[in-house]
Design an enzyme around this catalytic site. Structure first.
Site, PDB file in Angstrom:
ATOM      1  N   CYS A  81       0.907  -1.188  -0.069  1.00 29.39           N
ATOM      2  CA  CYS A  81       0.097  -0.003  -0.169  1.00 29.39           C
ATOM      3  C   CYS A  81       0.806   1.265  -0.139  1.00 29.39           C
ATOM      4  O   CYS A  81       1.390   1.622  -1.024  1.00 29.39           O
ATOM      5  CB  CYS A  81      -1.108  -0.001   1.190  1.00 29.39           C
ATOM      6  N   HIS A 111      -3.599  -5.106  -0.004  1.00 28.41           N
ATOM      7  CA  HIS A 111      -3.180  -5.449   1.326  1.00 28.41           C
ATOM      8  C   HIS A 111      -3.171  -7.022   1.726  1.00 28.41           C
ATOM      9  O   HIS A 111      -4.233  -7.411   2.177  1.00 28.41           O
ATOM     10  CB  HIS A 111      -4.007  -4.650   2.433  1.00 28.41           C
ATOM     11  N   GLU A 159      -2.002  -8.756   3.678  1.00 27.89           N
ATOM     12  CA  GLU A 159      -1.739  -9.154   4.996  1.00 27.89           C
ATOM     13  C   GLU A 159      -3.147  -9.456   5.519  1.00 27.89           C
ATOM     14  O   GLU A 159      -3.361 -10.032   6.580  1.00 27.89           O
ATOM     15  CB  GLU A 159      -0.982  -8.250   5.888  1.00 27.89           C
TER      16      GLU A 159
END
Ligand code: MN
Length: 244
Positions: free
Chosen positions: A114, A219, A221
């Site tokens: 990001c 993202h 994660e």
């Protein structure tokens, strides 16, 4: 004897503890667990680390993760002030720009997430849209403030054939989440765009010829547990760090 796990540095920020009202080094836990799940040994890099310490830090680490966060100061890329720009931390800008330049010089594996793709682009002379909704015609909805949407697949991305991204995912199309209001405008010379959203926005950059220099606008994660396909990007970073 087992093989030592690669040491991955994760850039952190600061926040104020809600109860004790003191400043705390802070990093979203998901970044840490994603690196650990991929076999890496996570190390936190405090956001006030002087940029001059970037070489010493990278000498002590096998890989680097540039994490998400607030906006980069527009003057870093010749941009303009914009009312939607938020969360400026000039010291973190300076540190992360120094870290990514050093990682490129040293051939040290790194992944940007990001804000990380924006840091990479700005560090090499590229520019950003200060605010997509007001500056990018026909933009998809790239930004959500709804916490439940962090794990939501918001739009598709097309991956460049033969790119590192396409090889590590084994596909040229991914569905990703989208939690950003800024984006890559002019790609820095020295970088290659290797993923695009359905509205044409650049969603990934790679450093050609580098052992592992990659950054994405989404993202992973928040995705790697619900959609195990997305764990591949963390494994690839850790494997590259193992070999470096
Ligand atoms: Mn997006």
């Amino acid at each position: 004897m087992s093989v030592p796990r690669p040491r991955i540095g994760l850039t952190a920020t600061f926040c104020t503890h809600p109860t004790y009202e003191m400043r705390m080094a802070a990093l979203g836990q998901r970044y840490i667990s994603a690196i650990r799940a991929a076999g890496g040994l996570p190390f936190l890099i405090p956001g006030d680390t002087p940029p001059e310490e970037a070489p010493a830090l990278l000498a002590a680490l096998d890989g680097l993760l540039l994490t998400g966060g607030g906006d980069i100061a527009p003057q870093r890329y010749g941009g303009e002030p914009h009312p939607a720009v938020y969360g400026l931390r000039p010291s973190r800008d300076a540190l992360e720009i120094a870290l990514v330049r050093e990682a490129i010089t040293r051939g040290k594996p790194f992944l940007g997430i990001c804000r990380g793709v924006q840091v990479l682009n700005v560090a090499l002379g590229g520019t950003l849209y200060e605010d997509l909704p007001s500056q990018y015609p026909h933009a998809l909805r790239h930004r959500s403030d709804d916490k439940t949407e962090r794990e939501m697949l918001a739009h598709g991305v097309r991956l460049a054939a033969g790119s590192r991204l396409a090889r590590l995912f084994g596909t040229e199309h991914l569905e990703v989440n989208s939690l950003h209001h800024q984006g890559v405008r002019d790609v820095a010379s020295g970088l290659q765009a290797t993923a695009w959203a359905d509205d044409g926005l650049v969603e990934a950059l790679e450093v050609p010829g580098h052992p592992f220099g990659l950054a994405v606008q989404w993202h992973p994660e928040w995705l790697y547990q619900k959609y195990p396909q997305h764990a591949a990007i963390f494994r690839a970073l850790v494997e590259a760090a193992q070999e470096a």
